[in-house]
Design an enzyme around this catalytic site. Structure first.
Site, PDB file in Angstrom:
ATOM      1  N   LYS A 199       0.857  -1.188   0.000  1.00  0.00           N
ATOM      2  CA  LYS A 199       0.000   0.000   0.000  1.00  0.00           C
ATOM      3  C   LYS A 199       0.890   1.234   0.000  1.00  0.00           C
ATOM      4  CE  LYS A 199      -4.365   1.300   0.200  1.00  0.00           C
ATOM      5  NZ  LYS A 199      -5.560   0.665  -0.372  1.00  0.00           N
ATOM      6  N   ASP A 222      -6.947   4.581  -4.614  1.00  0.00           N
ATOM      7  CA  ASP A 222      -7.617   4.449  -3.310  1.00  0.00           C
ATOM      8  C   ASP A 222      -8.218   5.834  -3.048  1.00  0.00           C
ATOM      9  OD1 ASP A 222      -7.878   2.553  -0.817  1.00  0.00           O
ATOM     10  OD2 ASP A 222      -7.281   4.444   0.070  1.00  0.00           O
TER      11      ASP A 222
HETATM   12  P1  NDP Z   1     -12.816   8.192  -2.862  1.00  0.00           P
HETATM   13  O1  NDP Z   1     -11.750   9.165  -2.613  1.00  0.00           O
HETATM   14  O2  NDP Z   1     -13.342   8.003  -4.225  1.00  0.00           O
HETATM   15  O3  NDP Z   1     -14.064   8.492  -1.911  1.00  0.00           O
HETATM   16  C1  NDP Z   1     -13.932   8.506  -0.523  1.00  0.00           C
HETATM   17  C2  NDP Z   1     -15.240   8.970   0.081  1.00  0.00           C
HETATM   18  O4  NDP Z   1     -15.182   8.847   1.499  1.00  0.00           O
HETATM   19  C3  NDP Z   1     -15.537  10.427  -0.205  1.00  0.00           C
HETATM   20  O5  NDP Z   1     -16.919  10.642  -0.224  1.00  0.00           O
HETATM   21  C4  NDP Z   1     -14.895  11.121   0.999  1.00  0.00           C
HETATM   22  O6  NDP Z   1     -15.436  12.379   1.288  1.00  0.00           O
HETATM   23  C5  NDP Z   1     -15.192  10.147   2.103  1.00  0.00           C
HETATM   24  N1  NDP Z   1     -14.124  10.222   3.118  1.00  0.00           N
HETATM   25  C6  NDP Z   1     -12.797  10.000   2.937  1.00  0.00           C
HETATM   26  N2  NDP Z   1     -12.111  10.188   4.073  1.00  0.00           N
HETATM   27  C7  NDP Z   1     -13.026  10.532   4.982  1.00  0.00           C
HETATM   28  C8  NDP Z   1     -12.947  10.857   6.351  1.00  0.00           C
HETATM   29  N3  NDP Z   1     -11.767  10.857   7.002  1.00  0.00           N
HETATM   30  N4  NDP Z   1     -14.098  11.140   6.991  1.00  0.00           N
HETATM   31  C9  NDP Z   1     -15.298  11.147   6.341  1.00  0.00           C
HETATM   32  N5  NDP Z   1     -15.426  10.843   5.033  1.00  0.00           N
HETATM   33  C10 NDP Z   1     -14.320  10.542   4.373  1.00  0.00           C
HETATM   34  O7  NDP Z   1     -12.255   6.800  -2.269  1.00  0.00           O
HETATM   35  P2  NDP Z   1     -12.761   5.325  -2.546  1.00  0.00           P
HETATM   36  O8  NDP Z   1     -14.229   5.315  -2.760  1.00  0.00           O
HETATM   37  O9  NDP Z   1     -11.869   4.741  -3.560  1.00  0.00           O
HETATM   38  O10 NDP Z   1     -12.389   4.616  -1.166  1.00  0.00           O
HETATM   39  C11 NDP Z   1     -13.314   4.531  -0.070  1.00  0.00           C
HETATM   40  C12 NDP Z   1     -12.897   3.407   0.858  1.00  0.00           C
HETATM   41  O11 NDP Z   1     -12.891   2.173   0.133  1.00  0.00           O
HETATM   42  C13 NDP Z   1     -11.504   3.528   1.469  1.00  0.00           C
HETATM   43  O12 NDP Z   1     -11.491   2.963   2.755  1.00  0.00           O
HETATM   44  C14 NDP Z   1     -10.649   2.677   0.536  1.00  0.00           C
HETATM   45  O13 NDP Z   1      -9.478   2.197   1.181  1.00  0.00           O
HETATM   46  C15 NDP Z   1     -11.620   1.534   0.270  1.00  0.00           C
HETATM   47  N6  NDP Z   1     -11.327   0.754  -0.925  1.00  0.00           N
HETATM   48  C16 NDP Z   1     -11.267   1.330  -2.170  1.00  0.00           C
HETATM   49  C17 NDP Z   1     -11.014   0.547  -3.275  1.00  0.00           C
HETATM   50  C18 NDP Z   1     -11.056   1.121  -4.656  1.00  0.00           C
HETATM   51  O14 NDP Z   1     -11.008   0.332  -5.607  1.00  0.00           O
HETATM   52  N7  NDP Z   1     -11.174   2.420  -4.851  1.00  0.00           N
HETATM   53  C19 NDP Z   1     -10.722  -0.879  -3.155  1.00  0.00           C
HETATM   54  C20 NDP Z   1     -10.882  -1.408  -1.825  1.00  0.00           C
HETATM   55  C21 NDP Z   1     -11.144  -0.603  -0.753  1.00  0.00           C
HETATM   56  P3  NDP Z   1     -14.630  13.699   0.848  1.00  0.00           P
HETATM   57  O15 NDP Z   1     -14.775  13.774  -0.633  1.00  0.00           O
HETATM   58  O16 NDP Z   1     -15.322  14.793   1.569  1.00  0.00           O
HETATM   59  O17 NDP Z   1     -13.227  13.492   1.308  1.00  0.00           O
END
Ligand code: NDP
Length: 442
Positions: A125, A165
């Site tokens: 990672k 991510d």
């Molecule tokens: P994105 O950046 O596309 O979206 C993240 C979302 O979560 C946004 O709406 C963001 O809001 C919100 N968010 C992020 N950090 C925080 C925080 N500290 N508190 C509150 N809201 C938060 O990321 P992904 O959708 O790709 O990833 C989301 C989760 O899924 C993560 O845990 C990631 O590790 C996991 N994941 C992702 C994969 C992928 O293929 N993308 C694969 C496997 C797991 P804002 O825009 O306001 O920051």
């Protein structure tokens, strides 16, 4: 002291100040106890000591210039955790909260998740404490190029293959890929999540969210239930949340809430995903704007989505977003299934509460493995120099998620209780990696 307790103490002393990493390690070590105690070879080969210590941790300076001409400096990370069953594989996170503890917890989890997919990928990672919010395209490009300038020397199509991510989507992967190619003069599948025009896989964008819904549907079916006609709440409104919402709706669920880091929306008529995608994917705006555009919606900037009554909860934002109190509220309101789209979104107290209450709970390692699975399929297509159709990739994804559910469920039945999918996923993921480590010697 038992072997497991001994290793937990050593890891805690050696990694003081890394709470997220220790949380992830403790959960895995506590749940794989029956397997460890069934075979002395694990202790003789120091498998737990080795699997909790990354192969290497790379930390580097990332200098870049902002639009006013000022030089800025961020910290970059790549943790190459374990390559017993394949090249290191895991995403890159760009978020101001990123630190070594967070990257190590994610890299550690990735070892077991990748193993569960049945595909030949190890765990790693990376990321940076760079905050992409409010940055111009030029600033994002400057950062990504500088980040890759250092990262390029540590990765490669058969060595370590990063992906997206939080904060890293198609735009960032494109800038990083361009820089890698320029530095190395190599056109290889060194990153996944690439654009379709230059080696990306169809259905990669959708894969994590779709995969989450596929495995939760498998879990529900095994208990005589399904998404059809159910009310679901999803946190986040990024890549995972959007495509989980799309697939849950396609399977007949009504999704009534989404969020971002500023607040959350409730739409009693069910979320209109086209509006969300316009705001998030096109305009890169805030979820608040949904309530300005859709009359049936409310916006809240305090509290959490977990206060909304639902049958199924899909946390898809970030780690530790469901506390013990949030879990208690969800249970009180009648939730019967939880699927973790984000990594480690439930605190240990929340997991315990769900399991005690008999809520069907699918942990992240199994539930969000769809993204890395299609990333591995992207690697296969790059090696073959071929591209599969959307339907072909989606069918493979469905098969992989079914395989993960079956392995998780079998291990749960054999070593824990039939619905303890937390233990099931950890054990099924661990055994294969440990076998490979033993076979390969020190
Ligand atoms: P994105 O950046 O596309 O979206 C993240 C979302 O979560 C946004 O709406 C963001 O809001 C919100 N968010 C992020 N950090 C925080 C925080 N500290 N508190 C509150 N809201 C938060 O990321 P992904 O959708 O790709 O990833 C989301 C989760 O899924 C993560 O845990 C990631 O590790 C996991 N994941 C992702 C994969 C992928 O293929 N993308 C694969 C496997 C797991 P804002 O825009 O306001 O920051």
């Amino acid at each position: 002291m038992s072997y497991i307790q001994d290793v937990k103490s050593t890891v805690a002393a050696r990694n003081a100040g890394q709470p997220e990493f220790l949380q992830a390690v403790n959960e895995v070590l506590d749940t794989i106890r029956p397997v460890i105690e069934s075979d002395p070879a694990y202790e003789r080969n120091a498998i737990l000591e080795r699997i909790t210590e990354p192969d290497r941790q790379i930390i580097f300076r990332v200098p870049w210039t902002d639009d006013s001409g000022k030089m800025r400096v961020n910290r970059g990370f790549r943790v190459q955790f374990n390559n017993a069953i394949g090249p290191y594989k895991g995403g890159l996170r760009l978020h101001p909260s990123v630190n070594l503890s967070i990257i190590k917890f994610l890299g550690f989890e990735q070892i077991f998740k990748n193993s569960l997919t049945g595909l030949p990928i190890g765990g790693g990672k990376g990321g940076s404490d760079f905050d992409p919010k409010g940055k111009s395209d030029r600033e994002i490009r400057a950062f990504c190029q500088s980040f890759m300038t250092e990262l390029a020397r540590h990765i490669g199509a058969d060595t370590d293959v990063p992906a997206g991510d939080i904060g890293v989507g198609g735009r960032e992967i494109g800038f990083m890929y361009g820089q890698y190619k320029r530095i190395k003069n190599l056109y290889e599948g060194v990153l996944t999540g690439k654009g379709i025009a230059y080696g990306g896989s169809l259905a990669r964008t959708e894969a994590t969210g779709y995969g989450l819904v596929y495995i939760v549907e498998n879990m529900l079916n095994a208990h005589g239930k399904s998404f059809k006609g159910k009310t679901a709440v999803i946190s986040g409104s990024g890549n995972v949340a959007i495509y989980a919402c799309q697939k849950a709706q396609a399977l007949g669920a009504k999704v009534v809430a989404l969020s971002d880091s500023n607040g959350w929306i409730y739409d009693k008529n069910g979320i209109d995903l086209d509006v969300v995608r316009q705001i998030k994917e096109v305009e890169r705006g805030r979820i608040k704007e949904y309530a300005d555009r859709v009359k049936s919606a409310e916006y809240h900037d305090s509290g959490k989505v977990w206060q909304v009554k639902c049958d199924i909860a899909l946390p898809c934002a970030t780690q530790n977003e469901i506390s013990g109190d949030d879990a208690a509220l969800l249970i009180k309101n009648g939730v019967f299934a939880v699927g973790e789209g984000a990594n480690m979104p439930s605190t240990p107290e929340a997991i315990e509460a769900f399991q005690k209450a008999g809520v069907l709970f699918m942990p992240a390692k199994a539930a969000n493995a769809g993204g890395v699975s299609v990333s591995a399929l992207e690697m296969s297509q790059n090696s073959l120099r071929l591209g599969w159709t959307f339907e072909e990739v989606d069918e493979r994804l469905k098969g992989i998620m079914k395989g993960i559910f079956d392995k998780t469920s079998e291990a749960a039945q054999k070593y824990a209780t039939p619905t303890d999918y937390v233990s099931g996923a950890n054990i099924a993921g661990f055994v294969k990696v440990a076998e490979a480590m033993i076979a390969q010697g020190v």
